[in-house]
Design a protein around this motif. Sequence first.
Motif, PDB file in Angstrom:
ATOM      1  N   ILE A 141      78.739  75.004  17.701  1.00 30.01           N
ATOM      2  CA  ILE A 141      77.527  74.292  18.115  1.00 30.01           C
ATOM      3  C   ILE A 141      77.078  73.324  17.026  1.00 30.01           C
ATOM      4  N   ALA A 142      77.131  73.783  15.766  1.00 29.49           N
ATOM      5  CA  ALA A 142      76.751  72.904  14.652  1.00 29.49           C
ATOM      6  C   ALA A 142      77.623  71.658  14.640  1.00 29.49           C
ATOM      7  N   ALA A 143      78.909  71.836  14.904  1.00 22.42           N
ATOM      8  CA  ALA A 143      79.819  70.683  14.940  1.00 22.42           C
ATOM      9  C   ALA A 143      79.460  69.747  16.088  1.00 22.42           C
ATOM     10  N   ALA A 144      79.131  70.326  17.248  1.00 22.71           N
ATOM     11  CA  ALA A 144      78.793  69.508  18.422  1.00 22.71           C
ATOM     12  C   ALA A 144      77.518  68.692  18.179  1.00 22.71           C
ATOM     13  N   TYR A 145      76.511  69.312  17.555  1.00 20.21           N
ATOM     14  CA  TYR A 145      75.242  68.627  17.290  1.00 20.21           C
ATOM     15  C   TYR A 145      75.276  67.806  16.002  1.00 20.21           C
ATOM     16  N   LYS A 146      76.387  67.940  15.254  1.00 17.42           N
ATOM     17  CA  LYS A 146      76.512  67.293  13.933  1.00 17.42           C
ATOM     18  C   LYS A 146      75.430  67.786  12.974  1.00 17.42           C
ATOM     19  N   ALA A 147      75.159  69.084  13.037  1.00 11.63           N
ATOM     20  CA  ALA A 147      74.200  69.713  12.129  1.00 11.63           C
ATOM     21  C   ALA A 147      74.938  70.202  10.886  1.00 11.63           C
ATOM     22  N   ASP A 148      74.250  70.234   9.765  1.00 11.43           N
ATOM     23  CA  ASP A 148      74.836  70.711   8.522  1.00 11.43           C
ATOM     24  C   ASP A 148      75.001  72.236   8.591  1.00 11.43           C
ATOM     25  N   ILE A 149      76.228  72.724   8.442  1.00  8.55           N
ATOM     26  CA  ILE A 149      76.495  74.158   8.598  1.00  8.55           C
ATOM     27  C   ILE A 149      75.785  74.982   7.526  1.00  8.55           C
ATOM     28  N   GLY A 150      75.702  74.452   6.313  1.00  7.63           N
ATOM     29  CA  GLY A 150      75.003  75.169   5.251  1.00  7.63           C
ATOM     30  C   GLY A 150      73.534  75.382   5.588  1.00  7.63           C
ATOM     31  N   THR A 151      72.904  74.361   6.152  1.00 13.69           N
ATOM     32  CA  THR A 151      71.499  74.481   6.555  1.00 13.69           C
ATOM     33  C   THR A 151      71.346  75.457   7.713  1.00 13.69           C
ATOM     34  N   VAL A 152      72.284  75.408   8.653  1.00 16.05           N
ATOM     35  CA  VAL A 152      72.279  76.370   9.768  1.00 16.05           C
ATOM     36  C   VAL A 152      72.368  77.794   9.224  1.00 16.05           C
ATOM     37  N   LEU A 153      73.221  78.002   8.234  1.00 14.00           N
ATOM     38  CA  LEU A 153      73.388  79.319   7.629  1.00 14.00           C
ATOM     39  C   LEU A 153      72.107  79.777   6.939  1.00 14.00           C
ATOM     40  N   LEU A 154      71.492  78.881   6.171  1.00 15.20           N
ATOM     41  CA  LEU A 154      70.260  79.218   5.447  1.00 15.20           C
ATOM     42  C   LEU A 154      69.136  79.577   6.419  1.00 15.20           C
ATOM     43  N   TYR A 155      68.885  78.700   7.399  1.00 19.42           N
ATOM     44  CA  TYR A 155      67.840  78.977   8.383  1.00 19.42           C
ATOM     45  C   TYR A 155      68.206  80.189   9.238  1.00 19.42           C
ATOM     46  N   GLY A 156      69.510  80.340   9.514  1.00 17.68           N
ATOM     47  CA  GLY A 156      69.964  81.465  10.327  1.00 17.68           C
ATOM     48  C   GLY A 156      69.655  82.800   9.680  1.00 17.68           C
ATOM     49  N   ILE A 157      69.836  82.892   8.365  1.00 14.17           N
ATOM     50  CA  ILE A 157      69.527  84.134   7.655  1.00 14.17           C
ATOM     51  C   ILE A 157      68.023  84.410   7.690  1.00 14.17           C
ATOM     52  N   ILE A 158      67.221  83.346   7.521  1.00 15.63           N
ATOM     53  CA  ILE A 158      65.754  83.513   7.572  1.00 15.63           C
ATOM     54  C   ILE A 158      65.318  84.068   8.925  1.00 15.63           C
ATOM     55  N   VAL A 159      65.903  83.561  10.005  1.00 16.06           N
ATOM     56  CA  VAL A 159      65.549  84.018  11.352  1.00 16.06           C
ATOM     57  C   VAL A 159      66.166  85.381  11.650  1.00 16.06           C
ATOM     58  N   LEU A 177      64.073  83.096  19.334  1.00 18.08           N
ATOM     59  CA  LEU A 177      63.421  81.849  19.751  1.00 18.08           C
ATOM     60  C   LEU A 177      62.038  81.724  19.133  1.00 18.08           C
ATOM     61  N   ILE A 178      61.291  82.805  19.135  1.00 15.70           N
ATOM     62  CA  ILE A 178      59.925  82.781  18.584  1.00 15.70           C
ATOM     63  C   ILE A 178      59.955  82.408  17.104  1.00 15.70           C
ATOM     64  N   PHE A 179      60.854  83.033  16.353  1.00 15.41           N
ATOM     65  CA  PHE A 179      60.917  82.754  14.909  1.00 15.41           C
ATOM     66  C   PHE A 179      61.479  81.369  14.616  1.00 15.41           C
ATOM     67  N   ILE A 180      62.360  80.880  15.474  1.00 17.94           N
ATOM     68  CA  ILE A 180      62.872  79.512  15.302  1.00 17.94           C
ATOM     69  C   ILE A 180      61.747  78.505  15.521  1.00 17.94           C
ATOM     70  N   LEU A 181      60.924  78.734  16.541  1.00 18.69           N
ATOM     71  CA  LEU A 181      59.782  77.851  16.805  1.00 18.69           C
ATOM     72  C   LEU A 181      58.775  77.897  15.658  1.00 18.69           C
ATOM     73  N   ILE A 182      58.563  79.091  15.104  1.00 14.96           N
ATOM     74  CA  ILE A 182      57.657  79.205  13.953  1.00 14.96           C
ATOM     75  C   ILE A 182      58.230  78.444  12.759  1.00 14.96           C
ATOM     76  N   LEU A 183      59.536  78.630  12.517  1.00 16.02           N
ATOM     77  CA  LEU A 183      60.182  77.940  11.388  1.00 16.02           C
ATOM     78  C   LEU A 183      60.124  76.429  11.557  1.00 16.02           C
ATOM     79  N   SER A 184      60.156  75.945  12.814  1.00 18.88           N
ATOM     80  CA  SER A 184      60.123  74.499  13.057  1.00 18.88           C
ATOM     81  C   SER A 184      58.807  73.867  12.625  1.00 18.88           C
ATOM     82  N   LEU A 185      57.772  74.672  12.461  1.00 16.50           N
ATOM     83  CA  LEU A 185      56.482  74.159  12.003  1.00 16.50           C
ATOM     84  C   LEU A 185      56.485  73.838  10.510  1.00 16.50           C
ATOM     85  N   PHE A 186      57.483  74.382   9.796  1.00 12.55           N
ATOM     86  CA  PHE A 186      57.491  74.245   8.331  1.00 12.55           C
ATOM     87  C   PHE A 186      58.655  73.422   7.792  1.00 12.55           C
TER      88      PHE A 186
END
Length: 449
Positions: free
Chosen positions: A163-181, A439-448
Amino acid sequence: MPLLMVALGVLFLIILISRFKLNTFISLLVVSFTVAFGLGIPLGKIVSTIESGIGGTLGHIAFIFGLGAMLGKLVADSGGAHRIAMTLINKFGEKRIQLAVVIASFVVGIAMFFEVGLVLLIPIIFSIARELKVSPVYLGIPMLASLLVTHAFLPPHPGPTVIAAAYKADIGTVLLYGIIVAIPCVIISGPLFTMVAKKIIPSAFEKAGNIESLGEQKIFRVEETPSFGVSLLTAMFPVILMMISTIISMIQKTAGIKGNSFFTIVSFIGDPDTAMLISLILAIYTMGVRRKIPIKQVAASCSSAASSIGMMLLIIGGGGAFKQVLIDGGVGKYIATLFNGTSISPILLAWMVAAILRISLGSATVAALSTSGLVIPMLANCGHVNLALVTLATGCGSAIASHVNDAGFWMVKEYFGFSMKETFSTWTLLSTILSITGLIFILILSLFV
């Protein structure tokens, strides 16, 4: 008309896989050709669309996916995963046994795919449950929550990586935010849900389970396995490299520091491809050469891992073909037009589409890939969008409501000896809670961020 064609295509895919038991990869190809024709893609371009979908998807992730499978296999075959699990369980003790299982499963889950982690950990869980005289389900739910959360949120697992490749998202950032969530998600859908499940379906906690289908299990003696520190470092090394690179990159951007050779080297080492290759070389040394295991045996483990993921790679490629058909057929643009001017969050939309496709198709990876084909064109009209969070939302939605069309559902049912009702009330409910909580925590994280 485009949405009708997608709906018919999904229905056709369900019938081919569920009713006729046709191989998933072949089913995806048949549906991709059919939907491409229905969407009006010129006959001369259908084949090139499907080829570009397969090539574009596998070209990025086959490297990471293959090396990740080899790394996980080396850690498992050497007894490293066994050492990690047993050490944590012994250190935390009986009173905090669920927390030990959560951490052990999380670490093992990062290095291995869901099914592999489940088959590896479940005999350990059953053994500990017998020793402590507790229900296997009491330890099984936290284990399943940890394995599922790594599968849904954390690269190098297939879903988030693709999915990260499809959206061209940085995998390292996905990993960092993923661990937080992932941390609050696994606590809520693991130990906390166990207390609720015991009241909802107490009969499930009376089951002894049955793991005879796993065959004879390899018995590891502690002195034959790598040390806990070495095993943990080896399993977590790709995550460590990618995290360090991502954090340094964030500090550089925040502080406005100009790029130099140091940042270039850090970025190179933290690139997922490089990180996985370095980690595999480390694993060959720590899990093999350092322990005087013949290189032939190490190579055999790597070969076994590579052969075992062949069909999974084809299925991912088939999902990529379907995704490309949706994009080139104009379905994504049509959806973008429908939502143009609305205030719906791309994060929420990605989660909703992935959840619907997951419930319909069963495969989390195929659902996630198909979602990206529908959502990508919409992102162009959304201004600034955090692509890492959209990636996580898609993976989160694709984890929801595992039921009868998902292989994981039947694995959990058989290993724990559940009835259908008990499987729905534990595993299906667990995956749903994890998805909604995520989803709830991703939406919360999107505020910051």
